[in-house]
Design an enzyme around this catalytic site. Structure first.
Site, PDB file in Angstrom:
ATOM      1  N   HIS A  95       9.131  37.425  48.253  1.00  9.07           N
ATOM      2  CA  HIS A  95      10.075  36.529  48.915  1.00  9.07           C
ATOM      3  C   HIS A  95       9.516  35.111  48.983  1.00  9.07           C
ATOM      4  O   HIS A  95       8.335  34.883  48.716  1.00  9.07           O
ATOM      5  CB  HIS A  95      10.425  37.059  50.317  1.00  9.07           C
ATOM      6  CG  HIS A  95       9.231  37.331  51.183  1.00  9.07           C
ATOM      7  ND1 HIS A  95       8.463  38.477  51.065  1.00  9.07           N
ATOM      8  CD2 HIS A  95       8.648  36.601  52.160  1.00  9.07           C
ATOM      9  CE1 HIS A  95       7.477  38.437  51.939  1.00  9.07           C
ATOM     10  NE2 HIS A  95       7.560  37.303  52.624  1.00  9.07           N
ATOM     11  N   ARG A 112      13.813  24.425  60.862  1.00 10.44           N
ATOM     12  CA  ARG A 112      13.988  25.872  60.881  1.00 10.44           C
ATOM     13  C   ARG A 112      12.690  26.471  61.398  1.00 10.44           C
ATOM     14  O   ARG A 112      11.604  26.049  60.988  1.00 10.44           O
ATOM     15  CB  ARG A 112      14.255  26.386  59.463  1.00 10.44           C
ATOM     16  CG  ARG A 112      14.259  27.894  59.331  1.00 10.44           C
ATOM     17  CD  ARG A 112      14.544  28.281  57.877  1.00 10.44           C
ATOM     18  NE  ARG A 112      14.673  29.715  57.724  1.00 10.44           N
ATOM     19  CZ  ARG A 112      13.660  30.540  57.447  1.00 10.44           C
ATOM     20  NH1 ARG A 112      12.438  30.082  57.312  1.00 10.44           N
ATOM     21  NH2 ARG A 112      13.881  31.832  57.321  1.00 10.44           N
ATOM     22  N   ASP A 114       4.006  40.180  51.300  1.00 10.48           N
ATOM     23  CA  ASP A 114       3.184  40.322  52.498  1.00 10.48           C
ATOM     24  C   ASP A 114       2.200  41.470  52.259  1.00 10.48           C
ATOM     25  O   ASP A 114       2.487  42.411  51.534  1.00 10.48           O
ATOM     26  CB  ASP A 114       4.059  40.562  53.727  1.00 10.48           C
ATOM     27  CG  ASP A 114       4.953  39.357  54.026  1.00 10.48           C
ATOM     28  OD1 ASP A 114       4.662  38.249  53.541  1.00 10.48           O
ATOM     29  OD2 ASP A 114       5.959  39.533  54.745  1.00 10.48           O
TER      30      ASP A 114
HETATM   31  C1  OGA Z   1       5.790  34.835  56.042  1.00 15.08           C
HETATM   32  C2  OGA Z   1       7.163  34.640  55.569  1.00 15.08           C
HETATM   33  C3  OGA Z   1       9.408  33.900  55.999  1.00 15.08           C
HETATM   34  C4  OGA Z   1      10.136  32.891  56.813  1.00 15.08           C
HETATM   35  O1  OGA Z   1       5.430  34.251  57.097  1.00 15.08           O
HETATM   36  O2  OGA Z   1       5.051  35.585  55.368  1.00 15.08           O
HETATM   37  O3  OGA Z   1       7.484  35.085  54.504  1.00 15.08           O
HETATM   38  O4  OGA Z   1      11.357  32.986  56.844  1.00 15.08           O
HETATM   39  N1  OGA Z   1       8.032  33.973  56.354  1.00 15.08           N
HETATM   40  O5  OGA Z   1       9.514  32.013  57.392  1.00 15.08           O
HETATM   41 NI    NI Z   2       6.066  36.576  53.862  1.00 16.81          NI
END
Ligand code: OGA
Ligand code: NI
Length: 271
Positions: A204, A215, A149
């Site tokens: 991530h 989800r 991010d």
């Molecule tokens: C994002 C992200 C994670 C999720 O929006 O940058 O990493 O669990 N989301 O949706």
């Molecule tokens: Ni993210």
């Protein structure tokens, strides 16, 4: 990346944002497309912003909010958009208070607790609603491709598991525990720069887990106002030199838009 409990965001409010986000993504595609994010725009309905960097489509749809979502919500529910707006605004207000507290605590670790630093805690933010629909073949797709991010901090609520964190030492992905009611906090690129690499930006991704359940997640991103400049704080204790040069937020956003996760390499100093 870490999780917080007893964070002050009421669980009833978490339930409400999940239910409002679910209601939004359940709308027919032509209705959602009325609120499509424009190529120059930052808010509205659409694919993940990182999509152009990946050849494969992601099993994902999103809706981005900055401040009041009224202008887009009105297009989705002409007669009844106030409830959605009220919930999203309340959520942003509560999570922002948490973000301020966490940020102040984190600043203490990088010896930055001066009044100037407190003044720097003028956050600009965005709220990203994400939906990962049920997938007939979850292992053959990706929910959200690997990324970091961009801003200082992200505070995420996930309705069910799916988030994974990359461990750069072990070179492997591991699932982030889904702790009901907890919020997941991760460091972004600009806090990585501000802390001179002490707080590492968290890489991530999201995997799709279910062929039956949708989800949803809500990510609040916080960063300095776009006119500001971020300068690494060099701690007097460890004497380590600055690893990054100062960078304007706007400049960094542009680097990121062009180079995604390589953006940090462009501002690294050759010590
Ligand atoms: C994002 C992200 C994670 C999720 O929006 O940058 O990493 O669990 N989301 O949706
Ligand atoms: Ni993210």
């Amino acid at each position: 990346m870490f999780q917080v409990v007893n964070h002050g965001v009421p669980s009833s409010l978490l339930d409400e944002v999940v239910s409002e986000a679910t209601r939004l993504f359940a709308l027919p595609a032509p209705v959602k497309n009325r609120a499509l994010r424009t190529p120059e725009g930052a808010t509205g309905y659409g694919v993940a912003r990182i999509s152009p960097f990946f050849a494969q489509l992601m099993w994902h749809e999103g809706f981005t909010i900055m401040g009041s979502p009224a202008s887009h919500a009105r297009l989705l529910w002409p007669d009844d958009y106030q409830h959605f707006c009220g919930v999203m605004e309340k959520y942003q207000e509560k999570v922002k208070a948490l973000a301020h507290n966490l940020f102040q605590l984190l600043l203490n670790y990088i010896s930055l607790s001066s009044p100037a630093a407190a003044a720097a805690v003028e956050f600009d933010g965005a709220l990203q609603l994400n939906s990962y629909p049920p997938c007939p073949s979850p292992s053959q797709t990706i929910g959200l491709a690997p990324h970091t991010d961009t801003l200082f901090l992200t505070i995420l609520h996930q309705s069910s598991p799916g988030l994974q964190l990359f461990d750069p030492a072990g070179l492997r992905w591991s699932a982030v525990d889904h702790v009901p009611g907890a919020l997941t906090v991760n460091v972004g690129d600009l806090l990585h720069v501000l802390s001179n690499g002490k707080f590492r930006t968290a890489r991530h991704r999201v995997v799709v887990m279910s062929d039956t359940n949708q989800r949803v997640s809500m990510a609040c991103f916080y960063g300095p106002p776009v006119e500001s400049v971020v300068t690494p704080v060099v701690s007097p204790d460890d004497g380590a030199p600055a690893v990054y040069r100062s960078v304007g937020v706007k400049e960094f956003l542009n680097l990121k838009a062009l180079h995604l996760d390589e953006a940090l390499d462009f501002i690294r100093l050759n010590n």
